[in-house]
Scaffold this motif. Structure first.
Motif, PDB file in Angstrom:
ATOM      1  N   ALA A   1       0.804  -1.220   0.000  1.00 35.69           N
ATOM      2  CA  ALA A   1       0.000   0.000   0.000  1.00 35.69           C
ATOM      3  C   ALA A   1       0.834   1.266   0.000  1.00 35.69           C
ATOM      4  O   ALA A   1       1.896   1.342   0.618  1.00 35.69           O
ATOM      5  CB  ALA A   1      -0.940  -0.002   1.204  1.00 35.69           C
ATOM      6  N   THR A   2       0.323   2.270  -0.702  1.00 30.76           N
ATOM      7  CA  THR A   2       0.875   3.621  -0.637  1.00 30.76           C
ATOM      8  C   THR A   2       0.495   4.280   0.673  1.00 30.76           C
ATOM      9  O   THR A   2       1.278   5.032   1.265  1.00 30.76           O
ATOM     10  CB  THR A   2       0.327   4.460  -1.805  1.00 30.76           C
ATOM     11  OG1 THR A   2       0.596   3.802  -3.029  1.00 30.76           O
ATOM     12  CG2 THR A   2       0.923   5.848  -1.822  1.00 30.76           C
ATOM     13  N   GLU A   3      -0.725   4.012   1.131  1.00 33.16           N
ATOM     14  CA  GLU A   3      -1.238   4.568   2.376  1.00 33.16           C
ATOM     15  C   GLU A   3      -2.105   3.519   3.058  1.00 33.16           C
ATOM     16  O   GLU A   3      -2.895   2.841   2.404  1.00 33.16           O
ATOM     17  CB  GLU A   3      -2.064   5.832   2.105  1.00 33.16           C
ATOM     18  CG  GLU A   3      -2.594   6.529   3.323  1.00 33.16           C
ATOM     19  CD  GLU A   3      -1.530   7.292   4.095  1.00 33.16           C
ATOM     20  OE1 GLU A   3      -1.788   7.650   5.256  1.00 33.16           O
ATOM     21  OE2 GLU A   3      -0.436   7.544   3.533  1.00 33.16           O
ATOM     22  N   VAL A   4      -1.946   3.392   4.373  1.00 31.94           N
ATOM     23  CA  VAL A   4      -2.766   2.484   5.174  1.00 31.94           C
ATOM     24  C   VAL A   4      -3.606   3.319   6.125  1.00 31.94           C
ATOM     25  O   VAL A   4      -3.073   4.143   6.885  1.00 31.94           O
ATOM     26  CB  VAL A   4      -1.904   1.487   5.960  1.00 31.94           C
ATOM     27  CG1 VAL A   4      -2.800   0.573   6.805  1.00 31.94           C
ATOM     28  CG2 VAL A   4      -1.033   0.661   5.012  1.00 31.94           C
ATOM     29  N   ILE A   5      -4.915   3.109   6.089  1.00 32.32           N
ATOM     30  CA  ILE A   5      -5.846   3.840   6.937  1.00 32.32           C
ATOM     31  C   ILE A   5      -6.569   2.817   7.813  1.00 32.32           C
ATOM     32  O   ILE A   5      -7.239   1.924   7.296  1.00 32.32           O
ATOM     33  CB  ILE A   5      -6.872   4.626   6.089  1.00 32.32           C
ATOM     34  CG1 ILE A   5      -6.160   5.635   5.184  1.00 32.32           C
ATOM     35  CG2 ILE A   5      -7.903   5.305   6.978  1.00 32.32           C
ATOM     36  CD1 ILE A   5      -7.050   6.226   4.106  1.00 32.32           C
ATOM     37  N   SER A   6      -6.413   2.926   9.106  1.00 29.28           N
ATOM     38  CA  SER A   6      -7.080   2.003  10.037  1.00 29.28           C
ATOM     39  C   SER A   6      -8.396   2.616  10.503  1.00 29.28           C
ATOM     40  O   SER A   6      -8.439   3.793  10.897  1.00 29.28           O
ATOM     41  CB  SER A   6      -6.184   1.716  11.242  1.00 29.28           C
ATOM     42  OG  SER A   6      -5.007   1.035  10.832  1.00 29.28           O
ATOM     43  N   THR A   7      -9.463   1.821  10.478  1.00 29.05           N
ATOM     44  CA  THR A   7     -10.774   2.338  10.889  1.00 29.05           C
ATOM     45  C   THR A   7     -10.885   2.449  12.403  1.00 29.05           C
ATOM     46  O   THR A   7     -11.680   3.247  12.920  1.00 29.05           O
ATOM     47  CB  THR A   7     -11.901   1.437  10.362  1.00 29.05           C
ATOM     48  OG1 THR A   7     -11.765   0.124  10.944  1.00 29.05           O
ATOM     49  CG2 THR A   7     -11.860   1.340   8.841  1.00 29.05           C
ATOM     50  N   ASN A   8     -10.120   1.629  13.137  1.00 29.64           N
ATOM     51  CA  ASN A   8     -10.141   1.616  14.606  1.00 29.64           C
ATOM     52  C   ASN A   8     -11.530   1.328  15.164  1.00 29.64           C
ATOM     53  O   ASN A   8     -11.849   1.697  16.304  1.00 29.64           O
ATOM     54  CB  ASN A   8      -9.614   2.940  15.174  1.00 29.64           C
ATOM     55  CG  ASN A   8      -8.151   3.146  14.850  1.00 29.64           C
ATOM     56  OD1 ASN A   8      -7.351   2.218  14.924  1.00 29.64           O
ATOM     57  ND2 ASN A   8      -7.800   4.368  14.441  1.00 29.64           N
ATOM     58  N   SER A   9     -12.352   0.708  14.385  1.00 32.35           N
ATOM     59  CA  SER A   9     -13.692   0.319  14.826  1.00 32.35           C
ATOM     60  C   SER A   9     -14.255  -0.666  13.815  1.00 32.35           C
ATOM     61  O   SER A   9     -13.909  -0.624  12.633  1.00 32.35           O
ATOM     62  CB  SER A   9     -14.606   1.544  14.913  1.00 32.35           C
ATOM     63  OG  SER A   9     -15.942   1.152  15.200  1.00 32.35           O
ATOM     64  N   LEU A  10     -15.154  -1.524  14.289  1.00 31.59           N
ATOM     65  CA  LEU A  10     -15.853  -2.445  13.386  1.00 31.59           C
ATOM     66  C   LEU A  10     -17.274  -1.987  13.108  1.00 31.59           C
ATOM     67  O   LEU A  10     -17.967  -2.589  12.271  1.00 31.59           O
ATOM     68  CB  LEU A  10     -15.881  -3.854  13.986  1.00 31.59           C
ATOM     69  CG  LEU A  10     -14.528  -4.540  14.221  1.00 31.59           C
ATOM     70  CD1 LEU A  10     -14.745  -5.933  14.814  1.00 31.59           C
ATOM     71  CD2 LEU A  10     -13.734  -4.628  12.927  1.00 31.59           C
ATOM     72  N   THR A  11     -17.709  -0.931  13.800  1.00 31.48           N
ATOM     73  CA  THR A  11     -19.115  -0.522  13.678  1.00 31.48           C
ATOM     74  C   THR A  11     -19.312   0.932  13.303  1.00 31.48           C
ATOM     75  O   THR A  11     -20.395   1.317  12.858  1.00 31.48           O
ATOM     76  CB  THR A  11     -19.842  -0.786  15.006  1.00 31.48           C
ATOM     77  OG1 THR A  11     -19.175  -0.061  16.061  1.00 31.48           O
ATOM     78  CG2 THR A  11     -19.855  -2.278  15.340  1.00 31.48           C
ATOM     79  N   SER A  12     -18.285   1.757  13.462  1.00 35.40           N
ATOM     80  CA  SER A  12     -18.393   3.177  13.145  1.00 35.40           C
ATOM     81  C   SER A  12     -17.217   3.573  12.254  1.00 35.40           C
ATOM     82  O   SER A  12     -16.054   3.331  12.607  1.00 35.40           O
ATOM     83  CB  SER A  12     -18.384   4.005  14.441  1.00 35.40           C
ATOM     84  OG  SER A  12     -18.429   5.384  14.156  1.00 35.40           O
TER      85      SER A  12
END
Length: 537
Positions: A365-376
């Motif tokens: 990946a060029t950029e990794v974005i973590s959602t830090n949530s499974l519901t929001s």
């Protein structure tokens, strides 16, 4: 005859560049080819002049018949072109006024003539960009309601991303086109939801709204690498898994993420006189967990898919790219290391806070974005920012130059070289030109072509000119040794005569938006005697 014969083979050692040429009517103190310039107050010379090639480097079995080549830039009738980003050979900062005299430009060892062949280098003004995005959604067991993921909230955030992108003030982001791919298992588990590139939000939203109802239908495993390869497309082969029959992603229903420059006509139809823009692409992957299915494709296959078309930049080090014992003309001894920048992969890792993204995917990946949530979920703005950053890094829009010159040859084989001879980072592009099949004897000899230029002889792509880029337009006639003065030209705007300034230019304003600007060389009796552009905001 295949255009692959026009591709460029690279020696890591020199630059292409050119300046002047044609017959622009521009005041002497505004000429881009004046032979001098400065870069932040320092003198520009051969010793300080290098560049990044902005033509797409092509390599990879299953993607192209000829690997390790650059896609060529050619105009009718046999006008050789290059798109580059001139940089300082030591600092790699953009050069403000690059000069043809600081580079070596030859055909068969003979210098290309600015006077006779129209060799010029022009800053490209307002190059239109067609950004194409494949949104790839993981519907495997690891990204499901059973795993605690709110599928509806995730789909809604993807819709919010598309809406935010289309509302962006950046026209490249706002006007991008999309395909949609959902996947789980390999093979039929990789499913094109929207196969044709589109900007239609209703089409995209309808496909996304229907997705939760079929979320688990594609299987339980995660063929993420295969989904990336499929989204990029173009590939024909058996993959690393060695399946028994060819996988054909070139003629399938899903549009491919191919990149390259576009023209206002066909080269072999002898109607491609100007650039109209550039097409670039990226993949936005929304996924949970690691790849668990390598039935056909593995990580190396995904890496090749993302990099079969790339742009090259120098790898900065603490030493000079030149060697002390370099002899004149020995360009191979000036090697500088380069980095390949392929199609960006923006990886949205669906995971709870503290859970690391899948390492194998993150490494692509060029950029990794973590959602830090499974519901929001709230990653739309981050994806857009990552797209903008990746595009800026690859295309260098603020420092793009077009080099052109007329090829007189119509048969035989020839070698054209563009190279820098600096004291720092260097590059050379060698073009092996094969005209030996006789077909190019049918190409017409070069004739004059009228063009509308920007200030300092800037290159304005065909189609339109934006007031946000320029407010003055200049007359020019290319590919002739004749000289034309301001009085030789006439202008109309919206069909009405527009009086020119003393230097031959005209001024455009907001009142001209939507109007066609037509430039005619009234003293030209052959070739293309007129050029036109539409004024846009």
């Amino acid at each position: 005859m295949s255009m692959y014969r026009f591709y460029l083979t690279a020696l890591m050692a020199g630059l292409l560049a050119g300046c002047g040429g044609g017959d622009p009517v521009v005041p002497a103190d505004e000429e881009s080819d004046s032979g001098s310039g400065d870069d932040g107050g320092s003198e520009v010379s051969a010793a300080t002049s290098s560049y990044y090639p902005l033509q797409f480097y092509i390599t990879g079995e299953g993607y192209t018949d000829e690997s390790d080549v650059f896609a060529g830039v050619w105009f009718s009738p046999l006008i050789h072109g290059f798109v580059i980003s001139p940089v300082h050979a030591e600092t790699l900062a953009p050069l403000e006024n690059p000069d043809i005299t600081n580079y070596v430009v030859t055909v068969d060892g003979e210098p290309v003539s600015a006077a006779e062949q129209g060799l010029m280098m022009q800053k490209i003004i307002g190059l239109p960009v067609d950004l194409r995005t494949a949104i790839v959604l993981d519907t495997s067991a690891s990204n499901s309601a059973a795993a605690g993921v709110s599928v509806s909230a995730l789909v809604n955030e993807v819709k919010d991303y598309i809406a935010a992108a289309q509302a962006s003030s950046n026209p490249i982001i706002a006007q991008q086109q999309y395909t949609l791919v959902a996947y789980a298992d390999a093979g039929d588990g990789v499913d094109a939801l929207v196969a044709d590139f589109t900007t239609d939000a209703a089409t995209l939203n309808a496909a996304l709204d229907a997705l939760p109802a079929t979320w688990g239908d594609r299987g339980a495993s995660s063929a993420t690498y295969e989904a990336i390869v499929t989204a990029v497309g173009r590939y024909v082969g058996t993959g690393s898994g060695g399946v028994s029959a060819d996988i054909d992603l070139f003629t399938d229903d899903l549009d491919d993420l191919t990149e390259g420059y576009t023209y206002n006509g066909s080269f072999f139809g002898n109607t491609a006189y100007q650039l109209t823009g550039v097409r670039v692409s990226n993949v936005v992957l929304v996924s949970a967990g690691a790849n668990t299915n390598t039935q056909a494709f593995n990580k190396e296959d995904a890496l090749q898919a993302l990099n079969w078309q790339s742009l090259l930049q120098f790898v900065e080090d603490d030493g000079s790219g030149a060697t002390d014992d370099q002899a004149d003309g020995e360009t191979e001894s000036q090697n500088s290391d380069t980095l390949s920048i392929g199609k960006p992969l923006i990886y949205v890792s669906v995971a709870e806070s503290g859970v690391e993204p899948a390492a194998g995917i993150a490494e692509l990946a060029t950029e990794v974005i973590s959602t830090n949530s499974l519901t929001s979920f709230d990653f739309a703005s981050q994806v857009i920012a990552a797209q903008e950053a990746a595009f800026d890094e690859r295309m260098l829009l603020d420092n793009q130059y077009l080099v052109r010159y007329a090829m007189f040859e119509r048969d035989g084989t020839h070698e054209a070289i563009f190279q820098s001879e600096s004291d720092g980072y260097n590059y050379a592009l060698t073009t092996d030109i094969d005209l030996s099949d006789g077909s190019f004897l049918l190409f017409p000899e070069t004739e004059p072509v009228v063009e509308i230029a920007g200030p300092k002889n800037g290159y304005i792509p065909a189609g339109s000119v934006s007031l946000s880029d320029v407010t003055s337009l200049y007359p020019a006639t290319r590919w002739t040794v004749a000289t034309y003065e301001a009085a030789d030209y006439s202008w109309t705007v919206g069909g009405s005569l527009r009086n020119a300034n003393a230097d031959g230019s005209i001024t455009i304003s907001s009142g001209d938006i939507g109007q066609a600007v037509v430039l005619t060389n009234d003293s030209l009796s052959s070739g293309t005697t007129a050029a036109s552009l539409t004024v846009v905001q």
